[in-house]
Motif scaffolding. Structure first.
Motif, PDB file in Angstrom:
ATOM      1  N   LEU B 192       0.842  -1.212   0.000  1.00 14.68           N
ATOM      2  CA  LEU B 192       0.000   0.000   0.000  1.00 14.68           C
ATOM      3  C   LEU B 192       0.870   1.251   0.000  1.00 14.68           C
ATOM      4  O   LEU B 192       0.581   2.236  -0.690  1.00 14.68           O
ATOM      5  N   GLU B 193       1.955   1.214   0.780  1.00 15.50           N
ATOM      6  CA  GLU B 193       2.887   2.348   0.826  1.00 15.50           C
ATOM      7  C   GLU B 193       3.400   2.683  -0.571  1.00 15.50           C
ATOM      8  O   GLU B 193       3.465   3.846  -0.962  1.00 15.50           O
ATOM      9  N   GLN B 194       3.775   1.639  -1.319  1.00 15.05           N
ATOM     10  CA  GLN B 194       4.304   1.870  -2.668  1.00 15.05           C
ATOM     11  C   GLN B 194       3.235   2.385  -3.609  1.00 15.05           C
ATOM     12  O   GLN B 194       3.493   3.252  -4.445  1.00 15.05           O
ATOM     13  N   PHE B 195       2.025   1.843  -3.507  1.00 13.65           N
ATOM     14  CA  PHE B 195       0.934   2.341  -4.356  1.00 13.65           C
ATOM     15  C   PHE B 195       0.637   3.802  -4.039  1.00 13.65           C
ATOM     16  O   PHE B 195       0.349   4.606  -4.925  1.00 13.65           O
ATOM     17  N   GLU B 196       0.706   4.136  -2.753  1.00 11.65           N
ATOM     18  CA  GLU B 196       0.449   5.520  -2.338  1.00 11.65           C
ATOM     19  C   GLU B 196       1.445   6.471  -3.018  1.00 11.65           C
ATOM     20  O   GLU B 196       1.102   7.579  -3.409  1.00 11.65           O
ATOM     21  N   GLN B 197       2.703   6.018  -3.170  1.00 15.96           N
ATOM     22  CA  GLN B 197       3.750   6.852  -3.782  1.00 15.96           C
ATOM     23  C   GLN B 197       3.705   6.859  -5.306  1.00 15.96           C
ATOM     24  O   GLN B 197       4.264   7.738  -5.943  1.00 15.96           O
ATOM     25  N   ASP B 198       3.082   5.836  -5.901  1.00 15.53           N
ATOM     26  CA  ASP B 198       3.142   5.660  -7.353  1.00 15.53           C
ATOM     27  C   ASP B 198       2.181   6.606  -8.073  1.00 15.53           C
ATOM     28  O   ASP B 198       0.970   6.518  -7.897  1.00 15.53           O
ATOM     29  N   PRO B 199       2.706   7.508  -8.908  1.00 18.02           N
ATOM     30  CA  PRO B 199       1.831   8.493  -9.557  1.00 18.02           C
ATOM     31  C   PRO B 199       0.793   7.855 -10.488  1.00 18.02           C
ATOM     32  O   PRO B 199      -0.245   8.449 -10.742  1.00 18.02           O
ATOM     33  N   GLU B 200       1.088   6.683 -11.008  1.00 15.84           N
ATOM     34  CA  GLU B 200       0.164   6.068 -11.959  1.00 15.84           C
ATOM     35  C   GLU B 200      -1.058   5.442 -11.276  1.00 15.84           C
ATOM     36  O   GLU B 200      -2.112   5.290 -11.880  1.00 15.84           O
ATOM     37  N   THR B 201      -0.900   5.068 -10.028  1.00 18.54           N
ATOM     38  CA  THR B 201      -1.984   4.392  -9.299  1.00 18.54           C
ATOM     39  C   THR B 201      -2.927   5.431  -8.697  1.00 18.54           C
ATOM     40  O   THR B 201      -2.489   6.332  -7.985  1.00 18.54           O
TER      41      THR B 201
END
Lengths: 370, 289
Positions: B192-201
């Motif tokens: 979730l942390e990585q998705f939160e940072q990912d501009p595409e998500t």
């Protein structure tokens, strides 16, 4: 794999942990003979369920005759749904206190976890959090004695008992690692005068590690039906509804059971054909479903690695071999879907595309009776 | 962007000469994954679908600069294979293998952590960034590039949901399988942390199941996320104390129940679908259109 108490204690004893003198008895006479040798005894049903004491599964006897009578009451009875086939006849302990200690796998931190308490015994699950000492272990380095001393110190035991507790915990952790245990538990760890004694023991070994523990006894909790499907290499659990279910993958099988319930139906089983089962094992598994005489059958396949034509082939094989005398609903999508759907259609079986519709349909058919 | 893997990831296949290794190497190549080498002790010099095979990971990394590994190694040898990959400097290890002993999984996760490597699995279907790369065994045809991140414990259930999203016109940034075992390298929170940072998500779908406390822990994290989360949990009807396939799917001592997870996730601000086919509509809702 859960082990019986007497097996856990055999392992404890061999590792040098203090356990009561005792013998396994399968008949009342064997129990009497054990009591003649030991003196006043506790007679403990050997079942794989917890809470056995509260359920009346432990009795006491002062003489061999009493032991025979008490064992006769327990042997053959049912405790928490398990039939008692053997009892452990054990030296009756003088109990001055009861501790709790265990080593288990903590999924959240992915580490071994030690739990200990001054308030062991049958009510351990109600002991408040503040009375339980917890300590994680770094699996790379293992449990050093200082860490075990720290647990003992938090339990505020007198010096003599603290030393014994430290040794017991170090050994317990060693057993946990050596046998790939999921849980090693002593409850209660009895204080008897100036000694600590493991009055009860649990030892659950990781099924996936049994291949490297040929020396351990094998204990199966599976029903004969569950055993049959597991031998085919698939995962099966009996439930108490009347609609037989097969799906591919544990998650989607659970979701299928939930979908049935949403339409007012009840699953009779959980059968996970796995992410990539071949036609023959699937046919055998469907054959088992048919033989359990359900009101209807639901096969829910989202073909990824599993190929829809293989699923269709499995269904047709069963139809040919033994016939399918109950309503069958198939939901089939994914890899090689067209081929699979065509094969079923030619045999007069309609396949659904949505899990939703298939679940609703099978519940309707099951309610319609036969 | 995407998380964990993209079109530049250079993948090594451990156990490439086995049936599964061969089949999925071909499938991954067909998807566009850059498979640079394979490892299979005793098979150095062979080729599988044009991929050179080495005896050791060390050599494969040296010659081909692999930076991710996928394991199709049988369970008794999987721990050794994961250690070999991590020791050779690989930073992303995807362990497909089922039935890896629990104690081995604890050792693998501890070692990965100490070397700053990411372990996905064991017992995972892998990771896929549609249109870019996949390191896993999921079917190629059900995904579409798009704004939805998916994190799931279970493979086929996540396929069901990914396909439903694709059919509804909702593509995926990355889909991550945590693995169905009790001890796995990544938690929901890590992903979730990585998705939160990912501009595409732009939204995340969490596919969980009963047992353990991973969903409850995720719920706490979701509270602080800026992106909306939709969840679906399997196992509402599972009877207490029965294991259903996944080692994780077991309810003990009142924790990890369906009700406790739903309550926690809703309190965290997630929308919870009661059936898998409801997920696309909820995602549309949270994306505002």
């Amino acid at each position: 794999m859960k082990m019986f108490e007497f097996m856990a204690k055999d392992i404890f004893r061999a590792a040098g942990l203090p356990v009561p003198r005792g013998r396994v008895a399968r008949t009342p006479d064997e129990a009497a003979a054990a009591a003649a040798e030991i003196g006043p005894v506790a007679i403990k049903s050997q079942v794989l369920a917890g809470g056995r004491g509260k359920a009346g599964g432990i009795k006491f006897a002062d003489t061999p005759d009493e032991a025979r009578a008490r064992a006769a009451e327990l042997l053959g009875s049912e405790i928490q749904g398990y039939r008692v086939e053997q009892v452990l006849v054990e030296e009756k302990l003088k109990i001055d206190g009861e501790l709790y200690v265990s080593v288990t796998v903590d999924a959240a931190t992915r580490r071994p976890l030690i739990m200990a308490s001054r308030h062991g015994g049958v009510n351990i699950e109600e002991v408040p959090e503040r009375d339980i000492v917890r300590r994680h272990v770094d699996i790379t380095w293992g449990l050093y004695p200082y860490a075990a001393r720290a647990v003992a110190s938090r339990l505020e035991l007198p010096a003599g008992l603290a030393r014994q507790f430290t040794d017991i915990l170090v050994t317990l952790y060693d057993l946990f690692r050596r046998y790939d245990a999921e849980l090693v538990e002593i409850n209660p760890l009895v204080i008897s005068g100036d000694r600590l004694i493991a009055a009860d023991g649990r030892f659950n070994v990781d099924d996936d590690a049994l291949f490297r523990h040929e020396d351990l006894p094998r204990v199966s909790e599976a029903t004969p039906l569950e055993q049959r499907v597991r031998e085919i290499g698939l995962s099966y659990v009996e439930l108490d509804g009347d609609i037989a279910v097969m799906a591919n993958g544990a998650g989607i099988t659970m979701a299928t059971i939930d979908a049935l319930a949403a339409y007012g139906g009840r699953a009779m089983n959980f059968l996970d054909a796995g992410g990539g089962a071949a036609a023959e094992p699937m046919a055998q598994a469907i054959g088992v479903l048919v033989s359990t005489n359900p009101k209807a059958i639901l096969i829910n396949i989202f073909g990824g690695i599993t190929r829809c034509d293989d699923v269709a082939r499995a269904i047709l094989t069963v139809k040919e071999r033994q016939g399918i005398p109950v309503p069958l609903v198939v939901r089939l999508v994914g890899t090689n879907e067209e081929e699979g759907v065509r094969m079923l259609q030619e045999a007069g079986i309609q396949a659904y595309r949505s899990m939703d519709e298939a679940a609703a349909k099978v519940v309707e058919l099951a309610k319609g009776g036969r | 962007m995407a998380i964990l893997i993209d079109e530049k990831t250079r993948v090594l296949v451990q156990g490439i000469t086995g049936n599964q290794g061969r089949f999925h190497t071909q499938q991954m190549q067909a998807f566009g994954t850059r498979i640079v080498a394979g490892v299979s002790p005793g098979r150095e010099g062979q080729e599988v679908h044009g991929v050179p095979v080495y005896d050791t990971v060390e050599k494969a990394v040296e010659r081909h600069g692999a930076n991710a590994a996928i394991l199709f190694v049988p369970a008794p040898f999987a721990c050794d294979a994961a250690f070999e990959a991590i020791d050779a400097g690989i930073k992303l290890v995807v362990a497909i293998t089922e039935h890896i002993p629990l104690h081995d999984a604890m050792k693998m996760t501890a070692f990965a952590r100490s070397r700053g490597a990411t372990l996905v699995g064991p017992n995972t279907f892998g990771v896929i960034s549609p249109g870019k790369s996949k390191i896993g065994i999921m079917p190629n045809h059900i995904y579409k590039p798009g704004p939805v991140g998916i994190v799931a414990r279970s493979g086929t259930l996540s396929y069901e949901i990914a396909a439903a999203l694709s059919n509804a016109g909702l593509g995926q940034s990355t889909v991550v399988g945590m693995g169905g075992d009790r001890v796995v390298g990544l938690s929901f929170i890590d992903i979730l942390e990585q998705f939160e940072q990912d501009p595409e998500t732009r939204a995340v779908v969490l596919v969980g199941e009963i047992g353990g406390t991973a969903e409850e822990e995720a719920a706490e994290f979701i509270k602080g996320m800026s992106k909306p989360v939709v969840a679906y949990l399997a196992g509402k009807q599972a009877p207490p104390g029965k294991r259903m396939g996944h080692a994780g799917a077991i309810i003990e001592r009142g924790r990890g129940t369906y009700e406790s997870k739903v309550k926690a996730l809703e309190a965290g601000g997630a929308k919870v679908a009661s059936m898998p086919w409801e997920v696309p509509d909820l995602v549309k809702q949270v994306l505002g259109g």
